[in-house]
Design a protein around this motif. Structure first.
Motif, PDB file in Angstrom:
ATOM      1  N   HIS A   6      31.241  33.488  41.290  1.00 58.39           N
ATOM      2  CA  HIS A   6      30.677  34.518  40.396  1.00 58.39           C
ATOM      3  C   HIS A   6      31.588  35.739  40.216  1.00 58.39           C
ATOM      4  O   HIS A   6      31.216  36.691  39.530  1.00 58.39           O
ATOM      5  N   LEU A   7      32.790  35.692  40.796  1.00 57.42           N
ATOM      6  CA  LEU A   7      33.667  36.855  40.774  1.00 57.42           C
ATOM      7  C   LEU A   7      34.061  37.268  39.354  1.00 57.42           C
ATOM      8  O   LEU A   7      34.039  38.453  39.025  1.00 57.42           O
ATOM      9  N   SER A   8      34.370  36.316  38.492  1.00 58.19           N
ATOM     10  CA  SER A   8      34.759  36.682  37.118  1.00 58.19           C
ATOM     11  C   SER A   8      33.579  37.302  36.369  1.00 58.19           C
ATOM     12  O   SER A   8      33.757  38.243  35.586  1.00 58.19           O
ATOM     13  N   THR A   9      32.368  36.821  36.619  1.00 63.19           N
ATOM     14  CA  THR A   9      31.174  37.409  36.000  1.00 63.19           C
ATOM     15  C   THR A   9      31.008  38.861  36.453  1.00 63.19           C
ATOM     16  O   THR A   9      30.724  39.749  35.646  1.00 63.19           O
ATOM     17  N   VAL A  10      31.210  39.090  37.744  1.00 64.44           N
ATOM     18  CA  VAL A  10      31.096  40.443  38.291  1.00 64.44           C
ATOM     19  C   VAL A  10      32.125  41.356  37.630  1.00 64.44           C
ATOM     20  O   VAL A  10      31.784  42.455  37.163  1.00 64.44           O
ATOM     21  N   TYR A  11      33.383  40.915  37.552  1.00 65.33           N
ATOM     22  CA  TYR A  11      34.425  41.749  36.939  1.00 65.33           C
ATOM     23  C   TYR A  11      34.139  42.031  35.471  1.00 65.33           C
ATOM     24  O   TYR A  11      34.366  43.149  34.990  1.00 65.33           O
ATOM     25  N   ASN A  12      33.649  41.039  34.744  1.00 64.79           N
ATOM     26  CA  ASN A  12      33.316  41.246  33.326  1.00 64.79           C
ATOM     27  C   ASN A  12      32.206  42.287  33.166  1.00 64.79           C
ATOM     28  O   ASN A  12      32.267  43.147  32.277  1.00 64.79           O
TER      29      ASN A  12
ATOM     30  N   LEU B 102      31.428  44.621  35.354  1.00 61.77           N
ATOM     31  CA  LEU B 102      31.964  45.921  35.768  1.00 61.77           C
ATOM     32  C   LEU B 102      32.687  46.592  34.600  1.00 61.77           C
ATOM     33  O   LEU B 102      32.518  47.783  34.363  1.00 61.77           O
ATOM     34  N   ALA B 103      33.464  45.816  33.873  1.00 63.71           N
ATOM     35  CA  ALA B 103      34.174  46.365  32.713  1.00 63.71           C
ATOM     36  C   ALA B 103      33.180  46.840  31.653  1.00 63.71           C
ATOM     37  O   ALA B 103      33.353  47.906  31.059  1.00 63.71           O
ATOM     38  N   ARG B 104      32.130  46.077  31.413  1.00 63.67           N
ATOM     39  CA  ARG B 104      31.138  46.437  30.396  1.00 63.67           C
ATOM     40  C   ARG B 104      30.396  47.720  30.756  1.00 63.67           C
ATOM     41  O   ARG B 104      30.082  48.533  29.891  1.00 63.67           O
ATOM     42  N   TYR B 105      30.099  47.924  32.049  1.00 56.49           N
ATOM     43  CA  TYR B 105      29.318  49.088  32.481  1.00 56.49           C
ATOM     44  C   TYR B 105      30.181  50.237  33.023  1.00 56.49           C
ATOM     45  O   TYR B 105      29.655  51.220  33.524  1.00 56.49           O
ATOM     46  N   GLY B 106      31.492  50.106  32.912  1.00 57.96           N
ATOM     47  CA  GLY B 106      32.386  51.194  33.314  1.00 57.96           C
ATOM     48  C   GLY B 106      32.579  51.336  34.806  1.00 57.96           C
ATOM     49  O   GLY B 106      32.945  52.412  35.281  1.00 57.96           O
ATOM     50  N   GLY B 107      32.364  50.260  35.551  1.00 58.19           N
ATOM     51  CA  GLY B 107      32.538  50.317  37.003  1.00 58.19           C
ATOM     52  C   GLY B 107      33.993  50.201  37.398  1.00 58.19           C
ATOM     53  O   GLY B 107      34.771  49.490  36.776  1.00 58.19           O
ATOM     54  N   LYS B 108      34.383  50.923  38.430  1.00 55.43           N
ATOM     55  CA  LYS B 108      35.744  50.886  38.972  1.00 55.43           C
ATOM     56  C   LYS B 108      35.663  50.357  40.400  1.00 55.43           C
ATOM     57  O   LYS B 108      34.883  50.852  41.204  1.00 55.43           O
ATOM     58  N   THR B 109      36.492  49.381  40.700  1.00 62.68           N
ATOM     59  CA  THR B 109      36.471  48.808  42.042  1.00 62.68           C
ATOM     60  C   THR B 109      37.328  49.628  42.982  1.00 62.68           C
ATOM     61  O   THR B 109      38.379  50.144  42.605  1.00 62.68           O
ATOM     62  N   GLY B 110      36.839  49.744  44.199  1.00 58.65           N
ATOM     63  CA  GLY B 110      37.591  50.397  45.269  1.00 58.65           C
ATOM     64  C   GLY B 110      38.050  49.305  46.217  1.00 58.65           C
ATOM     65  O   GLY B 110      38.791  48.405  45.832  1.00 58.65           O
TER      66      GLY B 110
END
Length: 188
Positions: free
Chosen positions: A129-135, A137-145
């Motif tokens: 599910h990692l690619s779904t999570v990254y997609n 995150l991009a849609r909702y403006g999330g930045k990964t730490g």
């Protein structure tokens, strides 16, 4: 810094951005003048506010300074107004107007930065599910730490995003993965 003279009294106003009450009090202590008649202040940090009249009649200095901060919708700011008495009493109404005006003029001349409230989420997911999570995150403006990979084939992501997007992202992750990926609120 802003300076104004009113009926021979000198009002010197200084404002600082602050992130805590301790930082505000340190600025006040460092900039207060013990030879001045009054060192009145107010600050607002994370929605919590404090004011001090420093010997002026109650409610005539600190509260008007705080009122100027709140009237501009500011947070994370500290204002100190140092008054050197000039020999003419201003009366309660005159003091309120003088302190409010000094603070308001200083704050209006100061540069401002809009800061939007942030939330931190923790998401644990499988590689599936990692690619779904990254997609999402991009849609909702999330930045990964931090990204921590474990031996169970999972990734734990620390995410920062605008606070008003945290709940929609949590719901979108649950919907897109049939509830297999959950985002837990860590802080805001």
């Amino acid at each position: 810094m802003h300076q104004v003279e009113l009926k021979k009294s000198l009002f010197i106003t200084t404002a600082w951005p602050v992130t805590s009450a301790a930082e505000a009090l340190a600025h006040i202590e460092g900039a207060s003048d013990p030879t001045a008649s009054h060192n009145c202040y107010a600050f607002k940090v994370a929605g919590s506010a404090r004011s001090n009249d420093d010997g002026e009649p109650s409610g005539t200095a600190g509260r008007p300074i705080l009122g100027a901060i709140e009237a501009d919708g500011l947070d994370g700011v500290c204002v100190l107004v140092v008054r050197y008495f000039g020999g003419t009493k201003l009366g309660a109404g005159g003091l309120v107007r003088a302190y409010a005006s000094a603070a308001r003029d200083c704050l209006r001349a100061a540069p401002k930065v809009f800061i939007k409230a942030q939330s931190e989420l923790s998401v644990t997911t499988t590689f599936e599910h990692l690619s779904t999570v990254y997609n999402l995150l991009a849609r909702y403006g999330g930045k990964t730490g931090a990204e921590d990979y474990n031996d169970k084939g999972q990734v734990c992501l620390q995410i920062m995003l605008d606070a008003d997007q945290a709940e929609p992202l949590q719901q979108a992750l649950a919907d897109a993965t049939s509830g297999r990926v959950k985002a837990r609120l860590v802080g805001s």
